[in-house]
Design a protein around this motif. Structure first.
Motif, PDB file in Angstrom:
ATOM      1  N   TYR A   1     -11.142   8.567  10.454  1.00  0.00           N
ATOM      2  CA  TYR A   1     -12.200   8.002  11.272  1.00  0.00           C
ATOM      3  C   TYR A   1     -11.692   7.688  12.682  1.00  0.00           C
ATOM      4  N   ASP A   2     -12.497   8.090  13.660  1.00  0.00           N
ATOM      5  CA  ASP A   2     -12.077   7.958  15.049  1.00  0.00           C
ATOM      6  C   ASP A   2     -12.525   6.652  15.688  1.00  0.00           C
ATOM      7  N   TYR A   3     -13.651   6.138  15.255  1.00  0.00           N
ATOM      8  CA  TYR A   3     -14.253   4.975  15.909  1.00  0.00           C
ATOM      9  C   TYR A   3     -14.557   3.898  14.881  1.00  0.00           C
ATOM     10  N   TRP A   4     -14.374   2.658  15.308  1.00  0.00           N
ATOM     11  CA  TRP A   4     -14.558   1.513  14.424  1.00  0.00           C
ATOM     12  C   TRP A   4     -15.375   0.434  15.115  1.00  0.00           C
ATOM     13  N   GLY A   5     -16.180  -0.272  14.312  1.00  0.00           N
ATOM     14  CA  GLY A   5     -16.879  -1.430  14.823  1.00  0.00           C
ATOM     15  C   GLY A   5     -15.990  -2.656  14.802  1.00  0.00           C
ATOM     16  N   GLN A   6     -16.559  -3.774  15.234  1.00  0.00           N
ATOM     17  CA  GLN A   6     -15.782  -5.004  15.340  1.00  0.00           C
ATOM     18  C   GLN A   6     -15.748  -5.775  14.029  1.00  0.00           C
ATOM     19  N   GLY A   7     -16.596  -5.417  13.098  1.00  0.00           N
ATOM     20  CA  GLY A   7     -16.613  -6.036  11.784  1.00  0.00           C
ATOM     21  C   GLY A   7     -17.644  -7.144  11.668  1.00  0.00           C
ATOM     22  N   THR A   8     -18.094  -7.368  10.440  1.00  0.00           N
ATOM     23  CA  THR A   8     -19.007  -8.460  10.137  1.00  0.00           C
ATOM     24  C   THR A   8     -18.539  -9.142   8.853  1.00  0.00           C
ATOM     25  N   GLN A   9     -18.550 -10.472   8.864  1.00  0.00           N
ATOM     26  CA  GLN A   9     -18.010 -11.242   7.741  1.00  0.00           C
ATOM     27  C   GLN A   9     -19.027 -11.341   6.624  1.00  0.00           C
ATOM     28  N   VAL A  10     -18.588 -11.051   5.418  1.00  0.00           N
ATOM     29  CA  VAL A  10     -19.379 -11.265   4.211  1.00  0.00           C
ATOM     30  C   VAL A  10     -18.621 -12.244   3.332  1.00  0.00           C
ATOM     31  N   THR A  11     -19.269 -13.341   2.974  1.00  0.00           N
ATOM     32  CA  THR A  11     -18.654 -14.349   2.123  1.00  0.00           C
ATOM     33  C   THR A  11     -19.547 -14.564   0.914  1.00  0.00           C
ATOM     34  N   VAL A  12     -18.980 -14.404  -0.267  1.00  0.00           N
ATOM     35  CA  VAL A  12     -19.720 -14.570  -1.510  1.00  0.00           C
ATOM     36  C   VAL A  12     -19.158 -15.784  -2.232  1.00  0.00           C
ATOM     37  N   SER A  13     -20.004 -16.776  -2.431  1.00  0.00           N
ATOM     38  CA  SER A  13     -19.561 -18.006  -3.100  1.00  0.00           C
ATOM     39  C   SER A  13     -19.817 -17.922  -4.602  1.00  0.00           C
ATOM     40  N   SER A  14     -18.952 -18.571  -5.357  1.00  0.00           N
ATOM     41  CA  SER A  14     -19.089 -18.539  -6.825  1.00  0.00           C
ATOM     42  C   SER A  14     -19.966 -19.669  -7.316  1.00  0.00           C
TER      43      SER A  14
END
Length: 125
Positions: A112-125
């Motif tokens: 992969y040549d290009y990447w985004g900045q990311g987004t946080q996913v948090t799953v609570s128990s």
């Protein structure tokens, strides 16, 4: 050149759902294979899902198969990741990525040549 911007992350309880979106700039989005990767704290970035130019070919990590669905809307220059039945172990920063060299890119982040900045996913128990 393409720029990628992820959205849709957040905090959700175990068993819940989220849909991530990755908006791409540029007029040739339909010629980029797209992928989703994730990185949890203290762990290496790992493959989640990938989709070909047309959307006809997809692949998933075993850990998300049957729960996550990757799709794309080339008219909207957007790729999606629908995440259902979320588990605490899905907690990570999720990144989308684009490969302008192949119709179908696969699981290898180096493709992969290009990447985004990311987004946080948090799953609570």
């Amino acid at each position: 050149q393409v720029q990628l911007v992820e959205s849709g992350g957040g905090l959700v309880q175990a068993g819940g759902s989220l849909r991530l979106a990755c908006a791409a700039s540029g007029r040739t989005f339909s010629r980029y294979a797209m992928g989703w990767f994730r990185q949890a704290p203290g762990k290496e970035r790992e493959f989640v899902a990938t989709i070909s130019w047309s959307g006809s070919s997809t692949d998933y990590a075993d850990s998300v198969k049957g729960r996550f669905t990757i799709s794309r809307d080339n008219a909207k220059n957007t790729v999606y990741l629908q995440m259902n039945s979320l588990k605490p172990e899905d907690t990570a920063v999720y990144y989308c990525a684009a490969d302008g060299s192949r119709i179908y890119s696969g699981r290898y982040s180096a493709n992969y040549d290009y990447w985004g900045q990311g987004t946080q996913v948090t799953v609570s128990s």
